[in-house]
Design an enzyme around this catalytic site. Structure first.
Site, PDB file in Angstrom:
ATOM      1  N   ASP A 130      40.725 -26.729  46.120  1.00  0.00           N
ATOM      2  CA  ASP A 130      40.467 -25.532  46.924  1.00  0.00           C
ATOM      3  C   ASP A 130      39.101 -25.692  47.600  1.00  0.00           C
ATOM      4  OD1 ASP A 130      41.934 -22.504  46.722  1.00  0.00           O
ATOM      5  OD2 ASP A 130      39.948 -22.579  47.646  1.00  0.00           O
ATOM      6  N   GLU A 170      58.973 -21.836  47.769  1.00  0.00           N
ATOM      7  CA  GLU A 170      58.634 -21.154  46.522  1.00  0.00           C
ATOM      8  C   GLU A 170      59.352 -19.809  46.476  1.00  0.00           C
ATOM      9  OE1 GLU A 170      56.774 -22.235  43.863  1.00  0.00           O
ATOM     10  OE2 GLU A 170      57.897 -20.460  43.272  1.00  0.00           O
ATOM     11  N   LYS A 187      64.200 -20.197  52.594  1.00  0.00           N
ATOM     12  CA  LYS A 187      63.083 -19.350  52.178  1.00  0.00           C
ATOM     13  C   LYS A 187      63.033 -18.051  53.005  1.00  0.00           C
ATOM     14  CE  LYS A 187      59.299 -17.819  50.548  1.00  0.00           C
ATOM     15  NZ  LYS A 187      59.142 -17.342  49.199  1.00  0.00           N
ATOM     16  N   PHE A 239      67.110  -5.162  43.417  1.00  0.00           N
ATOM     17  CA  PHE A 239      66.484  -4.890  44.713  1.00  0.00           C
ATOM     18  C   PHE A 239      67.182  -3.763  45.467  1.00  0.00           C
ATOM     19  CE2 PHE A 239      62.842  -7.554  45.793  1.00  0.00           C
ATOM     20  CZ  PHE A 239      62.702  -8.155  44.547  1.00  0.00           C
ATOM     21  N   LEU A 240      67.625  -2.788  44.684  1.00  0.00           N
ATOM     22  CA  LEU A 240      68.194  -1.580  45.286  1.00  0.00           C
ATOM     23  C   LEU A 240      67.384  -0.368  44.838  1.00  0.00           C
ATOM     24  CD1 LEU A 240      72.091  -1.982  45.079  1.00  0.00           C
ATOM     25  CD2 LEU A 240      70.661  -1.967  47.136  1.00  0.00           C
ATOM     26  N   GLY A 291      62.112   3.538  47.531  1.00  0.00           N
ATOM     27  CA  GLY A 291      60.724   3.930  47.310  1.00  0.00           C
ATOM     28  C   GLY A 291      59.998   4.089  48.624  1.00  0.00           C
ATOM     29  N   CYS A 344      54.398 -11.220  51.264  1.00  0.00           N
ATOM     30  CA  CYS A 344      55.545 -12.045  51.674  1.00  0.00           C
ATOM     31  C   CYS A 344      56.543 -11.330  52.575  1.00  0.00           C
ATOM     32  CB  CYS A 344      56.233 -12.578  50.439  1.00  0.00           C
ATOM     33  SG  CYS A 344      55.075 -13.409  49.345  1.00  0.00           S
ATOM     34  N   ARG A 384      47.707  -6.450  49.357  1.00  0.00           N
ATOM     35  CA  ARG A 384      48.167  -6.750  50.711  1.00  0.00           C
ATOM     36  C   ARG A 384      49.389  -5.901  51.088  1.00  0.00           C
ATOM     37  NH1 ARG A 384      48.001 -13.214  50.474  1.00  0.00           N
ATOM     38  NH2 ARG A 384      48.354 -12.764  48.281  1.00  0.00           N
TER      39      ARG A 384
HETATM   40  C1  UGA Z   1      58.724 -11.771  47.042  1.00  0.00           C
HETATM   41  C2  UGA Z   1      60.068 -12.324  46.571  1.00  0.00           C
HETATM   42  O1  UGA Z   1      60.651 -11.431  45.630  1.00  0.00           O
HETATM   43  C3  UGA Z   1      59.902 -13.704  45.941  1.00  0.00           C
HETATM   44  O2  UGA Z   1      61.183 -14.240  45.611  1.00  0.00           O
HETATM   45  C4  UGA Z   1      59.207 -14.630  46.937  1.00  0.00           C
HETATM   46  O3  UGA Z   1      58.998 -15.933  46.405  1.00  0.00           O
HETATM   47  C5  UGA Z   1      57.859 -14.029  47.302  1.00  0.00           C
HETATM   48  O4  UGA Z   1      58.105 -12.730  47.907  1.00  0.00           O
HETATM   49  C6  UGA Z   1      57.165 -14.953  48.264  1.00  0.00           C
HETATM   50  O5  UGA Z   1      57.676 -15.205  49.355  1.00  0.00           O
HETATM   51  O6  UGA Z   1      56.137 -15.539  47.886  1.00  0.00           O
HETATM   52  P1  UGA Z   1      56.698 -10.466  45.874  1.00  0.00           P
HETATM   53  O7  UGA Z   1      56.255 -10.128  47.261  1.00  0.00           O
HETATM   54  O8  UGA Z   1      55.691 -11.016  44.943  1.00  0.00           O
HETATM   55  O9  UGA Z   1      57.901 -11.548  45.906  1.00  0.00           O
HETATM   56  O10 UGA Z   1      57.255  -9.162  45.173  1.00  0.00           O
HETATM   57  P2  UGA Z   1      58.665  -8.409  45.040  1.00  0.00           P
HETATM   58  O11 UGA Z   1      58.907  -8.148  43.613  1.00  0.00           O
HETATM   59  O12 UGA Z   1      59.722  -9.082  45.789  1.00  0.00           O
HETATM   60  O13 UGA Z   1      58.325  -7.013  45.709  1.00  0.00           O
HETATM   61  C7  UGA Z   1      57.983  -6.898  47.082  1.00  0.00           C
HETATM   62  C8  UGA Z   1      57.932  -5.454  47.482  1.00  0.00           C
HETATM   63  O14 UGA Z   1      59.229  -4.894  47.508  1.00  0.00           O
HETATM   64  C9  UGA Z   1      57.106  -4.571  46.535  1.00  0.00           C
HETATM   65  O15 UGA Z   1      56.309  -3.701  47.294  1.00  0.00           O
HETATM   66  C10 UGA Z   1      58.149  -3.792  45.759  1.00  0.00           C
HETATM   67  O16 UGA Z   1      57.687  -2.534  45.346  1.00  0.00           O
HETATM   68  C11 UGA Z   1      59.242  -3.667  46.806  1.00  0.00           C
HETATM   69  N1  UGA Z   1      60.577  -3.460  46.204  1.00  0.00           N
HETATM   70  C12 UGA Z   1      61.158  -4.427  45.463  1.00  0.00           C
HETATM   71  C13 UGA Z   1      61.238  -2.271  46.444  1.00  0.00           C
HETATM   72  O17 UGA Z   1      60.729  -1.366  47.144  1.00  0.00           O
HETATM   73  N2  UGA Z   1      62.492  -2.088  45.898  1.00  0.00           N
HETATM   74  C14 UGA Z   1      63.074  -3.044  45.144  1.00  0.00           C
HETATM   75  O18 UGA Z   1      64.233  -2.813  44.693  1.00  0.00           O
HETATM   76  C15 UGA Z   1      62.403  -4.230  44.919  1.00  0.00           C
END
Ligand code: UGA
Length: 448
Positions: free
Chosen positions: A44, A163, A216, A261-262, A265, A272, A339
């Site tokens: 880094d 990833e 991805k 993921f349903l 909110g 991401c 973020r």
């Molecule tokens: C997401 C993907 O889930 C990972 O598979 C991927 O590798 C990652 O992006 C990436 O590209 O690096 P992440 O952003 O860490 O991961 O978090 P998530 O758990 O996916 O949640 C993302 C957002 O969606 C959060 O704000 C969460 O509150 C929201 N969310 C998630 C909902 O509003 N409803 C859901 O049912 C699930």
């Protein structure tokens, strides 16, 4: 490459691996690979971060990461000296950020900076693996760039290995991945990467590089779309008197839909989904092939983030002089990452309107203070935060919030109006209590 003693089930080839970038992707990848016996050097540019990691301290909050770092320290080196890390590595992972540019496209500056350093320093044949999320076709360009700029007479091949880890569960997601995608153009790159992951218990899908890059984006954007879809259903549920949780449950029984993921909110945040939806949409439009579904997902999400503020207007014409409690600042539980967090959109609106904001978050306060050092009263407990509040906003479903005794809202708040952006409680917990509980896609209990 060294042959090494037995690790678990099979004889594995312990490689010399360099990982460029020690953010969520780079550091978690490096530590997990080291835990499998590979010799990993994490690189880094940030000297302070490197010094922390040399002492075994993780610069990010991620469950299980620091413990795994400690366990794997014999196989881990942290350095800013990229030349020593790259020169004789068998595999070099690029795990640097690809932030969003103003026009929505991905900024590849850091990827090319690392590519330049690799080209100048590799002295042995190696596989360069792009783990950063990059637009389709980038791996081809990185390979062409490397071949045009190599300082030594070596063979390199570039592979895409996207990833799929989520923050908060990053270590688990990596060690027990749902799939490992290898986008390769040469047999040799495929063989080397299969060896890298030989001790990981996950299905491996080998594709060409462009398909891997697309997998991805297509995966992240599909999940974002799924969330925006259920959020639109939730908004309609509120109007027509349906309950989105029951609706999602009913949908989820269908294996073609799936029950994950349903959760409706106040929208998705993080580093991401917002970035990757915009990047794919930009790429499609740039190629004169607009992606209407993804554009809609983005638009719905932007509106959804303001849902609680709009609800709050039902209870107060203005926020001037009100004490507003905020529970949760991070974009989701299990991370200190802010973020694209809904808190960052809503809190400025409350402050601009003259509200006194009291906020609580178990790990996000330090980062939030970088944005708002003095304007907010940060509290150590939920009880302290809600005491004397006129209204409470819930932005993150931390366990402390979901497990909180709801009767305390009534006891401690000046006016118990709770706006829940993450459906942390059952609406039945509030019925007949004299409180107002307004959540997403469900009946509003209006008793305060
Ligand atoms: C997401 C993907 O889930 C990972 O598979 C991927 O590798 C990652 O992006 C990436 O590209 O690096 P992440 O952003 O860490 O991961 O978090 P998530 O758990 O996916 O949640 C993302 C957002 O969606 C959060 O704000 C969460 O509150 C929201 N969310 C998630 C909902 O509003 N409803 C859901 O049912 C699930």
């Amino acid at each position: 490459m060294r042959k090494k003693a037995r690790i678990n089930r099979r004889e594995v080839w312990n490689m010399k691996i360099a990982v460029a970038g020690t953010g969520y992707v780079g550091l978690v990848t490096g530590v997990c690979l080291a835990s499998k016996g590979h010799h990993v050097t994490c690189v880094d540019v940030d000297e302070a971060k490197i010094q922390m990691m040399q002492k075994g301290i993780s610069p990010i909050y991620e469950e299980g990461l620091e413990e795994l770092m400690h366990e794997s320290m014999d196989n881990l080196t942290f350095t800013t000296d990229y030349a020593s890390a790259y020169k004789d590595a068998n595999v070099i992972f690029i795990g640097v950020g690809t932030p969003e540019k103003k026009d929505g496209s991905a900024n590849l500056t850091y990827v090319y900076k690392v590519a330049k350093q690799i080209a100048e320093t590799v002295e042995h044949d190696c596989v360069v693996v792009v783990k950063s999320t990059v637009p389709i076709g980038t791996n081809d360009k990185v390979e062409a760039y490397l071949n045009a700029n190599l300082a030594h007479d070596v063979q390199i091949s570039v592979a895409s290995n996207p990833e799929f880890l989520a923050q908060g569960t990053a270590v688990r997601d990596t060690l027990h991945a749902a799939r490992i995608v290898l986008g390769v153009e040469t047999e040799q790159a495929g063989t080397v990467l299969k060896e890298v992951y030989a001790d990981f218990d996950a299905p491996i899908l080998v594709t060409n590089r462009r398909s891997a890059e697309m997998i991805k984006y297509a995966s992240n954007d599909f999940l974002a779309l799924k969330i925006s879809y259920i959020n639109e259903i939730a908004n309609l549920c509120e109007i027509v008197g349906a309950n989105v949780e029951d609706v999602a449950k009913g949908m989820g029984y269908d294996p073609r839909i799936g029950n994950r993921f349903l959760n409706s909110g106040i929208g998705y945040g993080g580093s991401c989904f917002p970035k990757d939806t915009k990047a794919l949409s930009w790429l499609a439009s740039f190629n004169d092939n607009e992606m209407k579904t993804i554009k809609a997902a983005i638009e719905v999400n932007e509106g959804q983030k303001l849902k609680l503020i709009k609800k709050a207007r039902k209870y107060y014409d203005e926020f001037e002089g009100l004490t507003v409690a905020v529970l949760g600042l991070t974009f989701k539980p299990g991370t200190d990452d802010l973020r694209e967090a809904p808190s960052l959109v809503n809190i400025p609106l409350l402050l601009d309107d003259g509200a006194k904001v009291k906020a609580w978050d178990p790990v996000g306060v330090k980062n939030f203070k970088k944005h708002y050092p003095d304007e907010i009263e940060y509290c150590d407990t939920i009880e302290e935060t809600i005491t004397d509040a006129d209204i409470c906003f819930i932005f993150t479903e931390w366990e402390d919030v979901t497990q909180f005794d709801v009767n305390l809202y009534k006891k401690l708040m000046k006016k118990p109006i709770i706006l829940d952006g993450r459906n942390c409680y059952s609406i039945e917990d509030f019925r007949g209590t004299g409180m107002t509980y307004d959540s997403i896609g469900r009946q509003c209990i209006q008793e305060a």
